[in-house]
Motif scaffolding. Structure first.
Motif, PDB file in Angstrom:
ATOM      1  N   ALA A  36       0.782  -1.504  -0.134  1.00  0.00           N
ATOM      2  CA  ALA A  36      -0.369   0.328   0.002  1.00  0.00           C
ATOM      3  C   ALA A  36       0.745   1.432  -0.158  1.00  0.00           C
ATOM      4  CB  ALA A  36      -0.926   0.391   0.670  1.00  0.00           C
ATOM      5  N   ARG A  80       1.587   9.213  -7.490  1.00  0.00           N
ATOM      6  CA  ARG A  80       1.593  10.193  -6.422  1.00  0.00           C
ATOM      7  C   ARG A  80       1.569  11.083  -6.559  1.00  0.00           C
ATOM      8  NH1 ARG A  80       0.228   6.523  -2.121  1.00  0.00           N
ATOM      9  NH2 ARG A  80       0.710   4.448  -1.895  1.00  0.00           N
ATOM     10  N   GLU A 123      -4.769   4.896  -3.666  1.00  0.00           N
ATOM     11  CA  GLU A 123      -4.512   4.253  -2.460  1.00  0.00           C
ATOM     12  C   GLU A 123      -4.372   3.084  -3.280  1.00  0.00           C
ATOM     13  OE1 GLU A 123      -8.236   4.657   0.054  1.00  0.00           O
ATOM     14  OE2 GLU A 123      -9.217   5.272  -1.949  1.00  0.00           O
ATOM     15  N   LEU A 153      -5.080  -0.659  -3.628  1.00  0.00           N
ATOM     16  CA  LEU A 153      -5.768  -1.850  -2.654  1.00  0.00           C
ATOM     17  C   LEU A 153      -5.695  -3.470  -3.013  1.00  0.00           C
ATOM     18  CD1 LEU A 153      -9.258  -0.230  -2.970  1.00  0.00           C
ATOM     19  CD2 LEU A 153      -7.469   0.130  -0.917  1.00  0.00           C
TER      20      LEU A 153
END
Length: 133
Positions: free
Chosen positions: A88, A109, A116, A118
């Motif tokens: 993560a 990012r 995120e 997951l």
């Protein structure tokens, strides 16, 4: 899949295939009503394209892009069935200087308002979010 709307949320999904230019075109069409400025739209499309390319390069399975436009944000979920992306925190720091790989998640990012990663038994999902102007 055709675009749908329910409860004020627009949604579309399409498979990740070798022709990422078609995916980028469809993504830009979906984003048009969101009225992002050119740089934010370009960053979001590039981040989605990079995540989709990672599915093609690393997952070895089919993937899907799901786009959601909510009242205050647009979310892109890039999903694969392989489930190889489990960290993560991947991409929180840039890769070492001179590295030939490892820039994708870090750039996502940098370009998106939220990222995120997951992981579940169904696979891996990279969720990219951009707030609306």
């Amino acid at each position: 899949m055709a675009e749908t709307a329910h409860g004020g949320v627009r949604r579309t999904a399409f498979p990740i295939a070798g022709d990422l230019s078609e995916m980028r075109r469809r993504t830009r069409e979906f984003l048009a009503p969101a009225a992002f400025d050119e740089l934010r739209e370009m960053n979001f499309v590039l981040a989605i394209s990079e995540a989709a390319n990672n599915v093609l390069d690393h997952a070895g399975t089919e993937g899907v892009v799901v786009l959601l436009c909510e009242a205050d944000r647009v979310v892109a979920e890039i999903r694969d069935e392989a489930g190889l992306l489990t960290d993560a925190d991947a991409g929180l720091t840039p890769p070492p200087v001179g590295s030939r790989r490892g820039y994708g998640l870090w750039l996502m990012r940098e370009m998106c308002d939220a990222v995120e990663i997951l992981h579940s038994g169904a696979g891996s999902t990279v969720r990219l979010t951009m707030t609306l102007p």
